[in-house]
Design an enzyme around this catalytic site. Structure first.
Site, mmCIF file in Angstrom:
data_model
loop_
_atom_site.group_PDB
_atom_site.id
_atom_site.type_symbol
_atom_site.label_atom_id
_atom_site.label_comp_id
_atom_site.label_asym_id
_atom_site.label_seq_id
_atom_site.Cartn_x
_atom_site.Cartn_y
_atom_site.Cartn_z
ATOM 1 N N ASP A 3 0.817 -1.224 0.000
ATOM 2 C CA ASP A 3 0.000 0.000 0.000
ATOM 3 C C ASP A 3 0.842 1.261 0.000
ATOM 4 O O ASP A 3 0.319 2.360 0.069
ATOM 5 C CB ASP A 3 -0.903 0.019 1.253
ATOM 6 C CG ASP A 3 -1.827 -1.175 1.266
ATOM 7 O OD1 ASP A 3 -2.382 -1.482 0.200
ATOM 8 O OD2 ASP A 3 -1.968 -1.815 2.327
ATOM 9 N N HIS A 4 2.134 1.110 0.010
ATOM 10 C CA HIS A 4 3.015 2.287 0.072
ATOM 11 C C HIS A 4 3.983 2.215 -1.087
ATOM 12 O O HIS A 4 5.103 1.721 -0.924
ATOM 13 C CB HIS A 4 3.755 2.343 1.414
ATOM 14 C CG HIS A 4 4.485 3.627 1.645
ATOM 15 N ND1 HIS A 4 5.725 3.890 1.123
ATOM 16 C CD2 HIS A 4 4.121 4.734 2.318
ATOM 17 C CE1 HIS A 4 6.118 5.101 1.501
ATOM 18 N NE2 HIS A 4 5.164 5.638 2.217
ATOM 19 N N PHE A 5 3.578 2.596 -2.284
ATOM 20 C CA PHE A 5 2.253 3.062 -2.662
ATOM 21 C C PHE A 5 1.677 2.042 -3.632
ATOM 22 O O PHE A 5 2.457 1.300 -4.244
ATOM 23 C CB PHE A 5 2.371 4.430 -3.333
ATOM 24 C CG PHE A 5 2.952 5.476 -2.429
ATOM 25 C CD1 PHE A 5 2.117 6.172 -1.553
ATOM 26 C CD2 PHE A 5 4.305 5.760 -2.426
ATOM 27 C CE1 PHE A 5 2.636 7.147 -0.714
ATOM 28 C CE2 PHE A 5 4.822 6.732 -1.573
ATOM 29 C CZ PHE A 5 3.995 7.428 -0.716
#
Lengths: 129, 175
Positions: free
Chosen positions: B33-35
């Protein structure tokens, strides 16, 4: 033996590095907490830098005598008593405590210390020319 | 510390300097999720890894008798992104150490490139926090063994780094 100007310059550098402030902000009159935003943990950082810059030892209680400020003998209702003020003046002859003494709330103590006080403290340790 | 952001030590010179490896893998869930679509190691976790390298170096110097906490990061600069597949080498060097804390300079390298650098201040908890237990002695031992500090480490006199007697005794008595 460093001159007063040399001491100020090194103190200024230490404060710029420790507090992330601009050089111009570090004037002799500036208060460490109120004007320069120092928090309690910054005093440890400032002590490290001053010890290194001047090759001196700063015992923990010398710059900030917390033992006085937390001693029931010297503090009543959150204010430093006359005996406490006398002890602080004895322990910190380099600090101008008159403004603090006018309304000696313990919580305001660190905010009373200025850059000039810090320079005088260093002078007392190194013996300025 | 169950939150490990270093994989192992490759050097550990007591009271002076430590170097640790961090292998970044896309298997690390936080990178998903990053990113989304562009996985990059968060700078905060790189700083945590550098702090763990320096923090254990400071702890070991005090034979794990002090409660060492990261107090502030006066300056940390990141120059390059760190991506899955990269190996970061963190170096922590003790600049100054006193009874109440330590200042450590840190650097992160990706191969021969400087990826990040900075200064970290560690404080020794005392006063009202004196009786708090941050880690059990057995946890320190497990951590240092797992990170292989005693396999690569040296004492200040150059002899192999040994597990401190105080820690072994305390770990044995606490079961």
């Amino acid at each position: 033996m460093p001159t007063k100007e040399e001491i100020f310059e090194k103190v200024q550098n230490a404060l710029v590095d420790a507090l992330g402030v601009d050089e111009e902000e570090v004037t002799p009159e500036a208060t460490l907490v109120g004007d320069l935003g120092a928090e309690s943990i910054d005093f440890l950082d400032i002590q490290f830098r001053l010890e290194k810059a001047f090759n001196i030892k700063i015992p923990q209680k010398e710059l900030l005598p917390q033992d006085v400020l937390t001693n029931a003998q010297y503090v009543q209702d959150g204010r430093v008593t006359d005996a406490g003020l006398a002890e602080l003046r004895k322990r910190m002859p380099w600090a101008s405590l008159d403004r603090f003494a006018a309304n000696p709330k313990v919580q305001d103590f660190t905010n009373s210390l200025t850059v000039e006080d810090l320079c005088r403290f260093v002078e007392s340790k190194v013996g300025a020319a | 510390m169950r939150w490990y952001w270093i994989d192992r030590f490759i050097e550990f010179e007591s009271g002076r300097r430590a170097r640790a490896i961090k292998n970044i893998s896309l298997a690390e869930e936080h990178l998903h999720d990053h990113f989304p679509g562009y996985a990059v190691m968060p700078n905060s976790l790189i700083m945590e890894g550098m702090a763990q390298t320096g923090g254990l170096l400071v702890c070991e110097h005090g034979r794990f008798q002090e409660k060492v906490v990261l107090a502030k990061a006066p300056r940390v600069t990141f120059y390059l992104p760190a991506l899955p597949g990269d190996t970061l080498i963190y170096t922590a060097t003790i600049e100054y150490i006193r009874d109440d804390g330590a200042m450590v300079t840190v650097a992160s390298h990706r191969q021969d490139q400087l990826q990040a650098e900075g200064e970290l201040v560690f404080a020794h908890l005392n006063g009202e926090h004196h009786d708090k237990v941050l880690f059990e002695p057995s946890a320190y031992l497990r951590m240092m063994r797992m990170l292989r500090a005693y396999e690569v480490g040296h004492a200040a006199d150059g002899s192999p780094l040994r597990e401190p007697e105080e820690l072994l005794r305390a770990a044995a008595s606490s079961g």
